[in-house]
Design an enzyme around this catalytic site. Structure first.
Site, PDB file in Angstrom:
ATOM      1  N   ASN A  71       0.867  -1.172   0.000  1.00 16.75           N
ATOM      2  CA  ASN A  71       0.000   0.000   0.000  1.00 16.75           C
ATOM      3  C   ASN A  71       0.906   1.223   0.000  1.00 16.75           C
ATOM      4  O   ASN A  71       1.535   1.528   1.004  1.00 16.75           O
ATOM      5  CB  ASN A  71      -0.884  -0.024   1.265  1.00 16.75           C
ATOM      6  CG  ASN A  71      -1.689   1.257   1.443  1.00 16.75           C
ATOM      7  OD1 ASN A  71      -1.777   2.079   0.521  1.00 16.75           O
ATOM      8  ND2 ASN A  71      -2.286   1.431   2.613  1.00 16.75           N
ATOM      9  N   TRP A  72       0.956   1.871  -1.135  1.00 22.48           N
ATOM     10  CA  TRP A  72       1.882   3.018  -1.262  1.00 22.48           C
ATOM     11  C   TRP A  72       1.339   4.291  -0.616  1.00 22.48           C
ATOM     12  O   TRP A  72       2.042   5.288  -0.535  1.00 22.48           O
ATOM     13  CB  TRP A  72       2.169   3.292  -2.754  1.00 22.48           C
ATOM     14  CG  TRP A  72       3.113   2.308  -3.373  1.00 22.48           C
ATOM     15  CD1 TRP A  72       3.692   1.217  -2.777  1.00 22.48           C
ATOM     16  CD2 TRP A  72       3.620   2.339  -4.711  1.00 22.48           C
ATOM     17  NE1 TRP A  72       4.511   0.571  -3.677  1.00 22.48           N
ATOM     18  CE2 TRP A  72       4.480   1.234  -4.862  1.00 22.48           C
ATOM     19  CE3 TRP A  72       3.414   3.187  -5.802  1.00 22.48           C
ATOM     20  CZ2 TRP A  72       5.146   0.960  -6.061  1.00 22.48           C
ATOM     21  CZ3 TRP A  72       4.064   2.916  -6.999  1.00 22.48           C
ATOM     22  CH2 TRP A  72       4.926   1.811  -7.122  1.00 22.48           C
ATOM     23  N   LYS A  73       0.090   4.282  -0.222  1.00 24.83           N
ATOM     24  CA  LYS A  73      -0.534   5.479   0.367  1.00 24.83           C
ATOM     25  C   LYS A  73      -0.334   6.677  -0.586  1.00 24.83           C
ATOM     26  O   LYS A  73      -0.322   6.479  -1.798  1.00 24.83           O
ATOM     27  CB  LYS A  73       0.014   5.717   1.780  1.00 24.83           C
ATOM     28  CG  LYS A  73      -0.072   4.434   2.631  1.00 24.83           C
ATOM     29  CD  LYS A  73       0.219   4.607   4.076  1.00 24.83           C
ATOM     30  CE  LYS A  73       0.077   3.270   4.797  1.00 24.83           C
ATOM     31  NZ  LYS A  73       0.280   3.349   6.217  1.00 24.83           N
ATOM     32  N   HIS A 115      -9.204   1.324   5.491  1.00 25.01           N
ATOM     33  CA  HIS A 115      -7.888   1.489   6.112  1.00 25.01           C
ATOM     34  C   HIS A 115      -8.028   2.463   7.289  1.00 25.01           C
ATOM     35  O   HIS A 115      -8.824   3.402   7.227  1.00 25.01           O
ATOM     36  CB  HIS A 115      -6.887   2.026   5.080  1.00 25.01           C
ATOM     37  CG  HIS A 115      -5.479   1.990   5.580  1.00 25.01           C
ATOM     38  ND1 HIS A 115      -4.989   2.919   6.469  1.00 25.01           N
ATOM     39  CD2 HIS A 115      -4.467   1.109   5.347  1.00 25.01           C
ATOM     40  CE1 HIS A 115      -3.724   2.620   6.756  1.00 25.01           C
ATOM     41  NE2 HIS A 115      -3.385   1.522   6.087  1.00 25.01           N
ATOM     42  N   GLU A 165      -6.332   4.875   8.194  1.00 26.04           N
ATOM     43  CA  GLU A 165      -6.123   6.287   7.837  1.00 26.04           C
ATOM     44  C   GLU A 165      -7.383   6.865   7.190  1.00 26.04           C
ATOM     45  O   GLU A 165      -7.701   8.040   7.383  1.00 26.04           O
ATOM     46  CB  GLU A 165      -4.892   6.408   6.916  1.00 26.04           C
ATOM     47  CG  GLU A 165      -3.612   6.181   7.710  1.00 26.04           C
ATOM     48  CD  GLU A 165      -2.471   5.565   6.920  1.00 26.04           C
ATOM     49  OE1 GLU A 165      -2.517   5.557   5.684  1.00 26.04           O
ATOM     50  OE2 GLU A 165      -1.521   5.069   7.571  1.00 26.04           O
ATOM     51  N   GLU A 225      -4.658  -4.725  10.847  1.00 24.54           N
ATOM     52  CA  GLU A 225      -3.637  -3.688  10.972  1.00 24.54           C
ATOM     53  C   GLU A 225      -3.833  -2.948  12.296  1.00 24.54           C
ATOM     54  O   GLU A 225      -4.642  -2.002  12.365  1.00 24.54           O
ATOM     55  CB  GLU A 225      -3.740  -2.694   9.807  1.00 24.54           C
ATOM     56  CG  GLU A 225      -3.494  -3.320   8.459  1.00 24.54           C
ATOM     57  CD  GLU A 225      -2.976  -2.305   7.459  1.00 24.54           C
ATOM     58  OE1 GLU A 225      -1.960  -2.592   6.822  1.00 24.54           O
ATOM     59  OE2 GLU A 225      -3.576  -1.214   7.331  1.00 24.54           O
ATOM     60  N   GLY A 240       3.309   2.468  10.541  1.00 25.50           N
ATOM     61  CA  GLY A 240       4.246   3.565  10.310  1.00 25.50           C
ATOM     62  C   GLY A 240       5.041   3.964  11.540  1.00 25.50           C
ATOM     63  O   GLY A 240       5.704   4.999  11.552  1.00 25.50           O
ATOM     64  N   SER A 274       4.270  -2.009  10.064  1.00 26.00           N
ATOM     65  CA  SER A 274       5.740  -2.058  10.189  1.00 26.00           C
ATOM     66  C   SER A 274       6.324  -3.406   9.765  1.00 26.00           C
ATOM     67  O   SER A 274       7.281  -3.897  10.380  1.00 26.00           O
ATOM     68  CB  SER A 274       6.176  -1.677  11.615  1.00 26.00           C
ATOM     69  OG  SER A 274       5.763  -0.355  11.918  1.00 26.00           O
ATOM     70  N   GLY A 277       5.325   1.363   4.235  1.00 23.62           N
ATOM     71  CA  GLY A 277       6.625   1.963   3.935  1.00 23.62           C
ATOM     72  C   GLY A 277       7.579   1.055   3.177  1.00 23.62           C
ATOM     73  O   GLY A 277       8.216   1.483   2.204  1.00 23.62           O
TER      74      GLY A 277
HETATM   75  P1  13P Z   1       3.606   0.463   7.418  1.00 20.75           P
HETATM   76  O1  13P Z   1       4.060  -0.834   6.829  1.00 20.75           O
HETATM   77  O2  13P Z   1       4.327   1.651   6.872  1.00 20.75           O
HETATM   78  O3  13P Z   1       3.592   0.405   8.909  1.00 20.75           O
HETATM   79  O4  13P Z   1       2.076   0.674   6.978  1.00 20.75           O
HETATM   80  C1  13P Z   1       1.182  -0.364   7.134  1.00 20.75           C
HETATM   81  C2  13P Z   1      -0.083  -0.014   6.445  1.00 20.75           C
HETATM   82  O5  13P Z   1      -0.795   0.876   6.843  1.00 20.75           O
HETATM   83  C3  13P Z   1      -0.418  -0.764   5.225  1.00 20.75           C
HETATM   84  O6  13P Z   1      -1.724  -0.524   4.825  1.00 20.75           O
END
Ligand code: 13P
Length: 265
Positions: A11-13, A99, A101, A172, A178, A218, A240
């Protein structure tokens, strides 16, 4: 070892341009991705979905693409949103839904998640429904209740006979996203088991045994094999570390061989 094929999803966000997307895929080597052992997916920003598809075809990579969110309406006055048809038209096969976020910053609710999961399945797009507790909820001993409730809502409009390959769930924990703080692998596996038991209660044992439940938070090349080697974790939703071609490749390589259909790369 499980019989469910792993899914290694990135997931590149809100990261990536068309140039960096092309560069990412051009630097991957198809030989590093063992398709007997896992499926691979990258969810770039919507503006890069076509670019990703072009680069993937050019490189003959066994990688699918997905969107990071979607709307449940078919079309109409929903400024800024993407319908399932618009996403499918890019060649994408998956959509991340709910998600944390999106829940935190864009008012995604359990109800919109359930409507989006239903719309995605009806359209032939595979939803990756995200669930997970915050640190306060975990500290209050509510992690299991939160993920169970979120899972119940996410699946509330999914018909009983749904093929488990048409659905993915991602656990998650919000506090692990993150932050560099990975959930302890045994605990992540236990919570994925709680989610699987919830799927069994709602949709039956066949769906629960077949559905892929991912861990996200992470994930890195150094911890992926330990996490994805556990029986109830069927791969990862990686933020990430999926932005770097070398890290994404190393995660794919580290996890090749963890399912019964394994091959070594
Ligand atoms: P990270 O791997 O950066 O912690 O993010 C996880 C995430 O939110 C994947 O959707």
């Amino acid at each position: 070892m499980t019989t469910r094929k792993h899914l290694i999803a990135g997931n590149w966000k809100m990261n990536g341009t068309q140039a960096s997307t092309t560069e990412f895929f051009n630097s991957l080597n198809p030989a590093d991705f063992c398709t007997q052992s896992a499926d691979y997916l990258i969810c770039p920003p919507a503006t890069c979905l076509h670019t990703a598809q072009d680069a993937i075809s050019g490189q003959k990579l066994p990688i699918a693409t997905g969107s990071q969110t979607m709307d449940y309406h078919e079309s109409g006055a929903y400024t800024g949103e993407l319908s399932t048809d618009m996403i499918l038209e890019t060649g994408a096969t998956h959509a991340i839904i709910g998600h944390s976020e999106r829940r935190q910053y864009y008012n995604e609710t359990d109800d919109t998640v359930s409507q989006k999961v239903e719309a995605a399945i009806n359209a032939g797009l595979i939803p990756i429904a995200c669930v997970g507790e915050t640190l306060d909820e975990r500290d209050a001993g509510q992690a299991d209740t939160i993920v169970t409730t979120q899972t119940q809502h996410a699946l509330s409009r999914v018909p009983k006979g749904t093929c488990p390959s048409k659905l993915v769930i991602a656990y998650e924990p919000v506090w692990a996203i993150g932050t560099g703080k990975t959930c302890d692998s045994a605990e992540a596996n236990r919570v994925c088991g709680v989610i699987r038991a919830t799927v069994a209660r709602l949709l039956g044992d066949d769906v629960a045994n077949g559905v892929r439940i991912l861990y996200g938070g992470s994930v890195k090349p150094g911890n992926a094999a330990e996490l994805f080697g556990l029986p109830d974790i069927d791969g990862g939703l990686i933020g990430g570390a999926s932005l770097k071609a070398t890290d994404y490749t190393d995660i794919a390589k580290a996890t090749a061989g963890l399912t019964q259909t394994a091959c070594s790369v």
